[in-house]
Design a protein around this motif. Sequence first.
Motif, mmCIF file in Angstrom:
data_model
loop_
_atom_site.group_PDB
_atom_site.id
_atom_site.type_symbol
_atom_site.label_atom_id
_atom_site.label_comp_id
_atom_site.label_asym_id
_atom_site.label_seq_id
_atom_site.Cartn_x
_atom_site.Cartn_y
_atom_site.Cartn_z
ATOM 1 N N TRP A 101 0.792 -0.943 -0.222
ATOM 2 C CA TRP A 101 0.022 0.087 0.296
ATOM 3 C C TRP A 101 0.528 1.216 0.300
ATOM 4 O O TRP A 101 2.171 1.436 1.136
ATOM 5 N N GLU A 102 0.837 2.466 -1.088
ATOM 6 C CA GLU A 102 0.573 3.232 -0.928
ATOM 7 C C GLU A 102 -0.199 4.680 -0.195
ATOM 8 O O GLU A 102 -1.520 4.313 -1.129
ATOM 9 N N PHE A 103 0.080 5.724 0.519
ATOM 10 C CA PHE A 103 -0.824 6.712 0.570
ATOM 11 C C PHE A 103 -0.114 8.018 0.963
ATOM 12 O O PHE A 103 1.153 7.712 0.767
ATOM 13 N N PHE A 104 -0.993 9.311 0.919
ATOM 14 C CA PHE A 104 -0.883 10.554 0.593
ATOM 15 C C PHE A 104 -1.261 10.518 1.830
ATOM 16 O O PHE A 104 -2.259 10.962 2.510
ATOM 17 N N SER A 105 -0.038 11.607 3.336
ATOM 18 C CA SER A 105 -0.626 11.644 4.444
ATOM 19 C C SER A 105 -1.219 13.416 4.291
ATOM 20 O O SER A 105 0.060 13.742 3.866
ATOM 21 N N THR A 106 -2.064 14.053 4.074
ATOM 22 C CA THR A 106 -2.422 15.553 3.878
ATOM 23 C C THR A 106 -1.401 16.116 5.442
ATOM 24 O O THR A 106 -1.143 17.074 5.613
ATOM 25 N N SER A 107 -2.188 14.879 6.559
ATOM 26 C CA SER A 107 -1.016 15.974 7.796
ATOM 27 C C SER A 107 0.361 16.483 7.881
ATOM 28 O O SER A 107 0.580 17.147 8.463
ATOM 29 N N ASP A 108 0.919 15.201 7.288
ATOM 30 C CA ASP A 108 2.274 14.473 7.514
ATOM 31 C C ASP A 108 2.748 15.868 5.654
ATOM 32 O O ASP A 108 3.996 15.896 5.813
ATOM 33 N N ALA A 109 2.022 15.942 4.721
ATOM 34 C CA ALA A 109 2.695 16.139 2.926
ATOM 35 C C ALA A 109 3.771 15.192 3.241
ATOM 36 O O ALA A 109 4.522 15.291 2.083
ATOM 37 N N LEU A 110 3.696 14.174 3.403
ATOM 38 C CA LEU A 110 4.056 12.722 2.896
ATOM 39 C C LEU A 110 3.425 11.517 1.806
ATOM 40 O O LEU A 110 2.654 11.094 2.152
ATOM 41 N N THR A 111 4.356 11.543 1.658
ATOM 42 C CA THR A 111 3.813 9.950 0.553
ATOM 43 C C THR A 111 4.696 8.790 1.409
ATOM 44 O O THR A 111 5.420 8.368 2.091
ATOM 45 N N TYR A 112 3.731 7.653 1.592
ATOM 46 C CA TYR A 112 4.288 6.422 2.658
ATOM 47 C C TYR A 112 4.072 5.671 2.372
ATOM 48 O O TYR A 112 3.261 5.045 0.905
ATOM 49 N N THR A 113 4.887 4.549 2.027
ATOM 50 C CA THR A 113 4.902 2.837 1.899
ATOM 51 C C THR A 113 4.694 1.930 2.698
ATOM 52 O O THR A 113 5.308 1.642 4.045
ATOM 53 N N VAL A 114 3.875 1.306 2.726
ATOM 54 C CA VAL A 114 3.302 0.235 3.780
ATOM 55 C C VAL A 114 4.299 -1.346 3.850
ATOM 56 O O VAL A 114 4.052 -2.115 2.429
ATOM 57 N N TRP A 115 4.778 -1.158 4.557
ATOM 58 C CA TRP A 115 5.745 -2.793 4.174
ATOM 59 C C TRP A 115 5.710 -3.355 5.102
ATOM 60 O O TRP A 115 4.653 -3.074 6.781
ATOM 61 N N SER A 116 4.810 -4.779 5.664
ATOM 62 C CA SER A 116 3.787 -5.450 6.676
ATOM 63 C C SER A 116 4.327 -7.069 5.870
ATOM 64 O O SER A 116 5.042 -7.452 4.750
ATOM 65 N N GLY A 117 4.236 -7.548 7.047
ATOM 66 C CA GLY A 117 4.642 -9.005 6.625
ATOM 67 C C GLY A 117 4.146 -9.703 7.879
ATOM 68 O O GLY A 117 3.607 -9.194 8.977
ATOM 69 N N ASP A 118 4.353 -10.737 7.876
ATOM 70 C CA ASP A 118 3.130 -12.308 8.670
ATOM 71 C C ASP A 118 4.250 -12.586 9.688
ATOM 72 O O ASP A 118 5.490 -12.715 9.733
ATOM 73 N N VAL A 119 3.358 -12.487 11.288
ATOM 74 C CA VAL A 119 4.848 -12.961 12.725
ATOM 75 C C VAL A 119 3.510 -13.171 13.243
ATOM 76 O O VAL A 119 2.816 -13.259 13.992
#
Length: 219
Positions: A101-119
């Motif tokens: 997932w990638e999304f833009f945060s209006t609060s931070d004015a940044l685009t984030y990439t989500v890294w996830s894994g099973d634990v």
Amino acid sequence: MDSFQADWLRFHPGTHPLGHMLHYEGNWNITRFHLLPDGRNSANNHAELRALLERFNTVATATLGEDSPCYLVALQSPNQDKPHRYRTNRLKKRYNLTAGWEFFSTSDALTYTVWSGDVTWKTNGFNRLLLHIYQSDFWDILWVNKENGAVFRPYDAGADISQPTPEALMARISSFYGWMPQDGTGFVTFNQAQMATSKFQVTKSCAEAIQTVIALQKK
């Protein structure tokens, strides 16, 4: 849409997995516990640091459940400095995190990439990572229960947690209300639709702690 994004939006529609903004984004069941005395963000000695680790684990296990399948989630953004990128890359390899997932945060004015894994959450199974979070080597690391969407988000000396129902959140608060911040940094939020049919009772001291947090809660 990757599996983490699909599950996150199923449990927490209309929100992003941005740790420091969780309690602003959603109409859900979430609170904060601060786990060092006097509102401090650092331990004074090794005994306090050991106690902090123990409390991290106690709250996380109550929130997520021992041996529960979870997502471990980390975010990356373009403003990371070189040391943080290096640490994040090591985290990805250690826990086999994959980008989605990638999304833009209006609060931070940044685009984030989500890294996830099973634990699998296990008490004391992530102490090394929790120490890194305490030392501010990482921030906005989340554990998300894959079956009910419960969230454990530790920060340097405390944790924000969410639970699937108001009753479950109140059970956590009843156990740990002595760790609720009393300095205006705490919050208690419930899913209002669920609250319409929820019923619970708490002790007088627990109710007083909750009222103090709500009265001082920053919007």
